[in-house]
Design a protein around this motif. Structure first.
Motif, mmCIF file in Angstrom:
data_model
loop_
_atom_site.group_PDB
_atom_site.id
_atom_site.type_symbol
_atom_site.label_atom_id
_atom_site.label_comp_id
_atom_site.label_asym_id
_atom_site.label_seq_id
_atom_site.Cartn_x
_atom_site.Cartn_y
_atom_site.Cartn_z
ATOM 1 N N LEU A 102 0.722 -1.031 -0.146
ATOM 2 C CA LEU A 102 -0.394 -0.072 0.124
ATOM 3 C C LEU A 102 0.979 1.159 0.015
ATOM 4 C CD1 LEU A 102 -2.851 -1.328 2.670
ATOM 5 C CD2 LEU A 102 -2.990 -0.902 0.121
ATOM 6 N N LEU A 103 1.869 1.736 0.826
ATOM 7 C CA LEU A 103 2.933 2.110 0.513
ATOM 8 C C LEU A 103 2.870 2.082 -0.461
ATOM 9 C CD1 LEU A 103 4.926 2.172 3.727
ATOM 10 C CD2 LEU A 103 3.511 4.514 2.926
ATOM 11 N N GLY A 104 4.020 1.718 -1.441
ATOM 12 C CA GLY A 104 4.987 1.492 -2.581
ATOM 13 C C GLY A 104 3.758 2.253 -3.479
ATOM 14 N N LYS A 105 1.843 2.383 -3.427
ATOM 15 C CA LYS A 105 1.287 2.774 -4.521
ATOM 16 C C LYS A 105 0.668 4.072 -4.395
ATOM 17 C CE LYS A 105 -1.548 -1.320 -5.144
ATOM 18 N NZ LYS A 105 -2.965 -2.290 -4.789
ATOM 19 N N GLU A 106 1.856 4.795 -2.654
ATOM 20 C CA GLU A 106 1.739 5.772 -2.858
ATOM 21 C C GLU A 106 2.948 6.806 -3.247
ATOM 22 O OE1 GLU A 106 -0.524 7.856 -0.906
ATOM 23 O OE2 GLU A 106 -0.787 6.793 0.972
ATOM 24 N N TYR A 107 3.696 6.004 -3.901
ATOM 25 C CA TYR A 107 4.748 6.464 -4.160
ATOM 26 C C TYR A 107 4.951 7.221 -5.791
ATOM 27 C CZ TYR A 107 8.349 4.139 -0.661
ATOM 28 O OH TYR A 107 7.808 3.531 0.588
ATOM 29 N N THR A 108 4.075 8.352 -5.729
ATOM 30 C CA THR A 108 3.694 8.799 -7.250
ATOM 31 C C THR A 108 3.840 10.549 -6.813
ATOM 32 O OG1 THR A 108 2.280 9.251 -8.704
ATOM 33 C CG2 THR A 108 1.285 8.647 -6.531
ATOM 34 N N PHE A 109 3.162 11.188 -7.211
ATOM 35 C CA PHE A 109 3.438 12.681 -7.630
ATOM 36 C C PHE A 109 2.426 12.972 -8.161
ATOM 37 C CE2 PHE A 109 8.310 12.676 -6.773
ATOM 38 C CZ PHE A 109 8.246 12.969 -5.470
ATOM 39 N N ASP A 110 1.763 11.964 -8.140
ATOM 40 C CA ASP A 110 0.131 12.454 -8.941
ATOM 41 C C ASP A 110 -1.051 11.823 -7.789
ATOM 42 O OD1 ASP A 110 -2.365 12.578 -10.206
ATOM 43 O OD2 ASP A 110 -1.460 11.887 -12.090
ATOM 44 N N PHE A 111 -2.040 11.734 -8.251
ATOM 45 C CA PHE A 111 -3.397 11.566 -6.645
ATOM 46 C C PHE A 111 -2.894 9.859 -6.920
ATOM 47 C CE2 PHE A 111 -5.932 15.199 -8.453
ATOM 48 C CZ PHE A 111 -5.122 15.697 -7.562
ATOM 49 N N PRO A 112 -2.876 9.410 -4.831
ATOM 50 C CA PRO A 112 -2.674 8.001 -5.342
ATOM 51 C C PRO A 112 -3.943 7.457 -5.214
ATOM 52 C CG PRO A 112 -2.636 9.397 -2.645
ATOM 53 C CD PRO A 112 -3.109 10.385 -4.183
ATOM 54 N N PRO A 113 -4.191 5.854 -5.898
ATOM 55 C CA PRO A 113 -4.765 5.205 -6.099
ATOM 56 C C PRO A 113 -6.606 5.186 -5.213
ATOM 57 C CG PRO A 113 -2.789 3.804 -6.509
ATOM 58 C CD PRO A 113 -2.195 5.464 -5.480
ATOM 59 N N HIS A 114 -5.588 5.323 -3.412
ATOM 60 C CA HIS A 114 -6.914 5.853 -2.627
ATOM 61 C C HIS A 114 -7.198 7.036 -2.528
ATOM 62 C CE1 HIS A 114 -2.737 4.988 -0.687
ATOM 63 N NE2 HIS A 114 -3.148 6.093 -0.276
ATOM 64 N N HIS A 115 -6.728 7.782 -3.677
ATOM 65 C CA HIS A 115 -7.320 8.964 -3.478
ATOM 66 C C HIS A 115 -9.520 9.422 -2.551
ATOM 67 C CE1 HIS A 115 -7.554 13.662 -4.031
ATOM 68 N NE2 HIS A 115 -8.381 13.910 -4.939
ATOM 69 N N ASP A 116 -9.972 8.100 -3.553
ATOM 70 C CA ASP A 116 -11.185 7.611 -3.423
ATOM 71 C C ASP A 116 -11.387 7.893 -2.160
ATOM 72 O OD1 ASP A 116 -12.266 9.207 -5.698
ATOM 73 O OD2 ASP A 116 -12.152 7.104 -6.679
ATOM 74 N N VAL A 117 -11.143 6.969 -1.757
ATOM 75 C CA VAL A 117 -11.039 6.289 -0.132
ATOM 76 C C VAL A 117 -10.685 7.758 1.101
ATOM 77 C CG1 VAL A 117 -9.746 4.683 1.446
ATOM 78 C CG2 VAL A 117 -9.896 3.903 -0.784
ATOM 79 N N ILE A 118 -10.132 8.353 0.347
ATOM 80 C CA ILE A 118 -9.315 9.406 1.813
ATOM 81 C C ILE A 118 -10.717 10.823 1.587
ATOM 82 C CG2 ILE A 118 -8.469 11.775 2.248
ATOM 83 C CD1 ILE A 118 -6.092 9.232 1.634
ATOM 84 N N LYS A 119 -11.844 10.558 0.176
ATOM 85 C CA LYS A 119 -12.376 11.414 -0.432
ATOM 86 C C LYS A 119 -13.657 10.501 0.454
ATOM 87 C CE LYS A 119 -15.600 13.034 -3.920
ATOM 88 N NZ LYS A 119 -15.532 12.589 -5.467
ATOM 89 N N SER A 120 -14.209 9.663 0.516
ATOM 90 C CA SER A 120 -15.017 9.433 1.721
ATOM 91 C C SER A 120 -15.166 9.495 2.956
ATOM 92 C CB SER A 120 -15.041 7.742 0.520
ATOM 93 O OG SER A 120 -14.368 6.690 1.341
ATOM 94 N N GLU A 121 -13.122 9.739 3.248
ATOM 95 C CA GLU A 121 -13.464 9.162 4.438
ATOM 96 C C GLU A 121 -13.802 11.545 4.980
ATOM 97 O OE1 GLU A 121 -9.871 8.373 6.664
ATOM 98 O OE2 GLU A 121 -10.012 6.319 5.171
ATOM 99 N N CYS A 122 -13.643 12.397 3.791
ATOM 100 C CA CYS A 122 -13.122 13.502 4.208
ATOM 101 C C CYS A 122 -15.150 14.267 4.369
ATOM 102 C CB CYS A 122 -12.232 14.610 2.810
ATOM 103 S SG CYS A 122 -11.394 14.442 3.600
ATOM 104 N N LEU A 123 -15.653 13.123 3.243
ATOM 105 C CA LEU A 123 -17.139 13.669 3.035
ATOM 106 C C LEU A 123 -18.292 13.267 4.305
ATOM 107 C CD1 LEU A 123 -16.901 13.798 -0.717
ATOM 108 C CD2 LEU A 123 -17.005 15.648 0.538
#
Length: 906
Positions: A528-549
């Motif tokens: 899961l950490l490896g999927k964060e290795y990007t300067f783009d939105f991470p793959p779980h951007h939508d998960v964090i979105k649902s936590e926020c909303l």
């Protein structure tokens, strides 16, 4: 371990043959024409008589010691002494590669490096007419993939704010610049023409001569054998004197610049110095035709550097399996180890790939010496928590030459004025919790990982794998089972976000498979950490979105147990609270106030909430015994040690009779936030939660599912909500009751990634991001936390009043962009095409559906930054070399009228 000995020129072999396993050179020698070792050991006694007393004694004559004494003298402190056990540079400085790169992914480090460069390339020569040996041959960073080039583009954009010339080059342009380089596998490079190379002996000699010219005393051949510490009437430990075989120097201040030997020096005074020594090596080649005047090269993806050495190269790097120096030897001066070719070989292949001519080039000598490394690859600086007057300037992770000038100046300022000028929290020893700084496993594992990852891309959401699970709160197991992906802060495991695909526990450290350790397999957390290795939105951007909303529209639970939880009590508690806190915290008992704490220059050392308590008998951990004024302090957990020491230092300096007690480990804390939080908690708490009965910024001890808790109506996300501060043994039953009551309202767990987004959307500050010790509350938009309308004095008040009268020369501004691209901080801010600052912090705001960021801007002509200056400008943000139109906001674009925290939802 071998003493360095001059030996006749040994037959050398080609690098390619070395790689194929032939016999290796045994010649050990640094590539410098000048070293100070020739004089080493020629005198049995100190080179000068010892004074009886000094204002400061600096111990260690390497880069940091020499820079520190130079800057102390330059700032007017002349009764200062540097003690070196052998000759200057004898420890690790003499064999350092001496590279200076100007761009790093930190604004503070860019400033520190710029100062070093100024000192060694200009200031010293102007002051005493001596050349330090500085060579400006430029620097070249190699990118073999998109992420790496993205990182370099981020550095380039930040460099524009500081006027650092840099260029992203194509492979063809790189070949033109460096004809001997193989560019077939390149994505691109970053070229910084004014990077260069320092000479250790030349630099340190020149620094000490300049310091001596200003009255400082530099004494070589004088080892330190002890440090005397006294305890004053209040029980505070303070430095008293430095002992040597040749006499004792009375002093109130010692600076530990002993490098690899700093831990032993700390032990003399009862100070913990969390660093570890490792072998660090490079090899020096024979002459290479056509290499003259080439820039230094860092090929991060191959983990090697190539340093220009006249008409040859020095080749070194950072491996996954460095050798620890287990028994640090006090007699080790101007000494080198035998190179372990089995360890070093991994660098040869990368070097030959980058510069193929190396395959046919001989190795003239090897340099393998000790270097000190720390848990996060950052130095250890500042006043030690254990003993007043004992300062650290050590643990520089092979960067002591290039960071030395900037850090020497900050250390001198720290000693003279009590705090550094810049935000040095990232280097301050107080960034580490005291339970970790003598934990051998933590020091070893973390330092190994930091060494092994030294050349890794610095991604915004990376987390360490070493020495995890050191501090776990009562909710850890239940949240792990629900898919919590934890972050590590201050030793604590705190929730980052919640993975929908089940548990992802953190495993024991595997040293990345080095030292014959079995590498962790099927490691979900690491994946899961490896999927964060990007300067783009991470793959779980939508998960964090649902936590926020879910928090914005319904209700969410945040585990914030890692918070520091302190009680301030005693006869002078009210006096102390008035002086420490910018806000008036002496409202009636039951009130909670958001406030800052400042240094003497008006800079924000902390932000926190302070709750005034009813006097009464002890009901620990929920209430301390108090027959007078008592306060409960809740502080972000990652900076708790810093806050604790700041408060304690102020109490000591002011002579307040108070007790500060730490109950961080005794209580958990959950925060229930969102429009439906009142409906949920009304079922759990035995008290009226209406606005009238329980207003915003108030607190009371109540029963929750039969357990006593302290409930506080506060929000760090800009919603209606309460924090529950819960005794450890009651945490799980209270949490279960909250989740059961919230089930019908769709309650969910949320983590700190959501808090980061929600809080920046609301315009709340994060200390050490958009609020730092070099920012005042007025610049940070926090004037409302300052009791300037009252007559109550507080630390830093005079500076704020002066700043208010003169007008703000810099201030924080909120920016939004319309394009759906992520930003993380460090992006350059332009007003009408002119750089005026950079973003300190940025994130995606899911409710407003925009990327937003906060940064401090200056007026290029040095004038006041007024509201009109902001409104009348055309702003752009530069991210990785691409410019985006931005809108500047004087108020947060989310709920600017602050209705939601008051429970008003239109």
């Amino acid at each position: 371990m071998l003493e360095f000995i001059d030996c006749p020129e040994s037959p050398w072999l080609l690098l390619g043959e070395q790689f194929s396993g032939s016999e290796h050179t045994n010649e050990k020698n640094v590539p410098y024409e000048l070293t100070l070792k020739q004089e080493s050991g020629t005198s049995s006694g100190p080179t000068k008589p010892l004074p009886r007393s000094a204002d400061v004694v600096v111990i260690g004559g390497g880069s940091l010691g020499c820079q520190t004494i130079y800057h102390l003298a330059k700032m007017g402190m002349t009764n200062v002494v540097l003690l070196e056990r052998d000759r200057l540079t004898a420890g690790t400085t003499w064999h350092t590669a001496g590279l200076l790169w100007q761009l790093r992914p930190s604004d503070v480090e860019v400033e520190l490096l710029a100062h070093t460069r100024n000192v060694i390339s200009k200031d010293l020569e102007e002051e005493i007419g001596l050349h330090t040996g500085w060579i400006q041959n430029g620097g070249l960073f190699i990118a073999s993939n998109k992420q790496r080039l993205d990182e370099y583009k981020r550095l380039m954009s930040l460099g524009k704010v500081y006027g650092i010339e840099s260029y992203v080059l194509s492979p063809a342009e790189t070949k033109d610049l460096y004809p001997l380089m193989n560019v077939d596998d390149l994505y691109g490079t970053l070229y910084v023409p004014k990077d260069g190379t320092m000479d250790p002996a030349g630099t340190c000699t020149t620094l000490t001569r300049a310091a001596s010219a200003r009255g400082a005393t530099v004494i070589e051949n004088c080892p330190v054998t002890g440090i005397q510490v006294r305890t004053d009437d209040l029980g505070v430990k303070k430095v008293k004197a430095v002992e040597t075989p040749h006499g004792t120097i009375e002093t109130p201040c010692v600076v530990n610049c002993a490098g690899v030997w700093a831990t032993k020096l700390g032990e003399m005074a009862g100070v913990k110095v969390p660093l570890i020594a490792m072998h660090h090596a490079y090899v020096v080649t024979e002459r290479i035709e056509g290499i003259q005047n080439m820039p230094n090269v860092r090929d991060h993806d191959a983990s090697v550097y190539l340093r220009l050495q006249g008409d040859a190269l020095s080749v070194g790097g950072y491996e996954q399996n460095p050798i620890f120096w287990e028994e640090v030897n006090d007699k080790f001066a101007f000494s080198l180890f035998d190179l372990d070719w089995d360890v070093f070989m991994q660098h040869i292949e990368g070097a030959i790939n980058r510069v193929p001519v190396l395959e046919q080039t001989g190795i003239k000598s090897t340099v393998c010496g000790p270097e000190s490394f720390t848990a996060d690859h950052k130095p250890l600086m500042g006043e030690a928590p254990e003993v007043r007057g004992f300062f650290l300037g050590c643990g520089f992770n092979s960067a002591g030459m290039m960071l030395g000038g900037g850090c020497g100046r900050e250390l001198a300022h720290w000693i003279i004025h009590g705090r550094p000028e810049r935000d040095m929290y990232g280097y301050d020893i107080r960034r580490f919790h005291h339970s970790l700084t003598d934990n051998k496993r933590w020091i070893r594992e973390r330092s190994h990982e930091s060494y092994a990852k030294n050349y890794s891309v610095v991604f915004p959401f990376d987390e360490p794998l070493a020495s995890r699970n050191m501090r776990k709160d009562p909710f850890h197991q239940v949240l792990t089972e629900q898919g919590c992906v934890f972050q590590e802060r201050h030793g604590w495991e705190r929730p980052g976000w919640f993975n929908k695909d089940g548990a992802a526990p953190v495993k024991d450290y595997d040293y990345y498979g080095a030292y014959e350790k079995r590498k962790n397999t099927s490691y979900k957390y690491n994946e899961l950490l490896g999927k964060e290795y990007t300067f783009d939105f991470p793959p779980h951007h939508d998960v964090i979105k649902s936590e926020c909303l879910s928090c914005r529209h319904g209700v969410a639970v945040f585990d914030m147990s890692y918070f520091g939880k302190f009680y301030l009590t005693g006869p002078d508690a009210k006096k102390a609270a008035d002086w420490l806190f910018t806000a008036d915290v002496n409202k009636k008992p039951g009130s909670t106030v958001y406030t800052c704490m400042l240094n003497k220059r008006g800079g924000a050392e902390a932000d926190l909430t302070v709750s005034r308590l009813e006097p009464g008998a002890a009901n620990l951990p929920l209430a301390p015994e108090s027959n007078g004024d008592a306060y409960y302090l809740a502080i972000g957990g990652g900076v708790a040690e810093h806050n604790w020491n700041h408060i304690r230092t102020v109490l000591q300096d002011q002579g307040f009779s108070c007790q500060l007690t730490d109950h961080s480990e005794d209580m958990g804390m959950i925060s229930i936030q969102g429009p439906k939080s009142r409906e949920v908690l009304q079922e759990v708490l035995d008290t009226d939660l209406s606005n009238e009965a329980f207003p915003f910024s108030s607190h009371k001890v109540v029963a929750a599912a039969g357990h006593q808790v302290r409930a506080m109506r506060l929000s760090f996300v800009g919603e209606l909500g309460w924090e529950l501060h819960i005794p450890k043994n009651s945490c799980i039953p209270v949490y279960q009751a909250v989740m059961a009551a919230g089930a019908k309202h769709g309650i969910i767990n949320s983590g700190y990634r959501a808090i980061d987004s929600l809080s920046i959307e609301k315009g709340y500050r994060h200390w050490h991001a958009d609020l730092r010790p070099d920012d005042t509350p007025l610049e940070a938009g926090l004037a409302f936390t300052c009791k300037l309308k009252s007559s109550i004095p507080f630390q830093g008040r005079d500076r704020l009043e002066k700043q208010k009268e003169e007008g703000l020369r810099r201030r924080i501004v909120c920016f939004t962009i319309d394009e759906k691209v992520p930003m993380f901080g460090l992006e350059a801010i332009f007003r009408n095409g002119v750089p005026v600052g950079h973003l300190r912090r940025a994130d995606y705001g899911f409710y407003i559906d925009k990327t937003l960021g906060y940064g401090y801007i200056r007026n290029p002509d040095g004038g006041v930054v007024s509201a009109d200056f902001i409104k009348s400008g055309e702003f752009t943000l530069e991210r990785m070399g691409v410019t985006y139109k931005a809108k500047a906001h004087l108020k947060t674009p989310f709920d600017p009228e602050n209705k939601r925290v008051k429970g008003i939802y239109d």
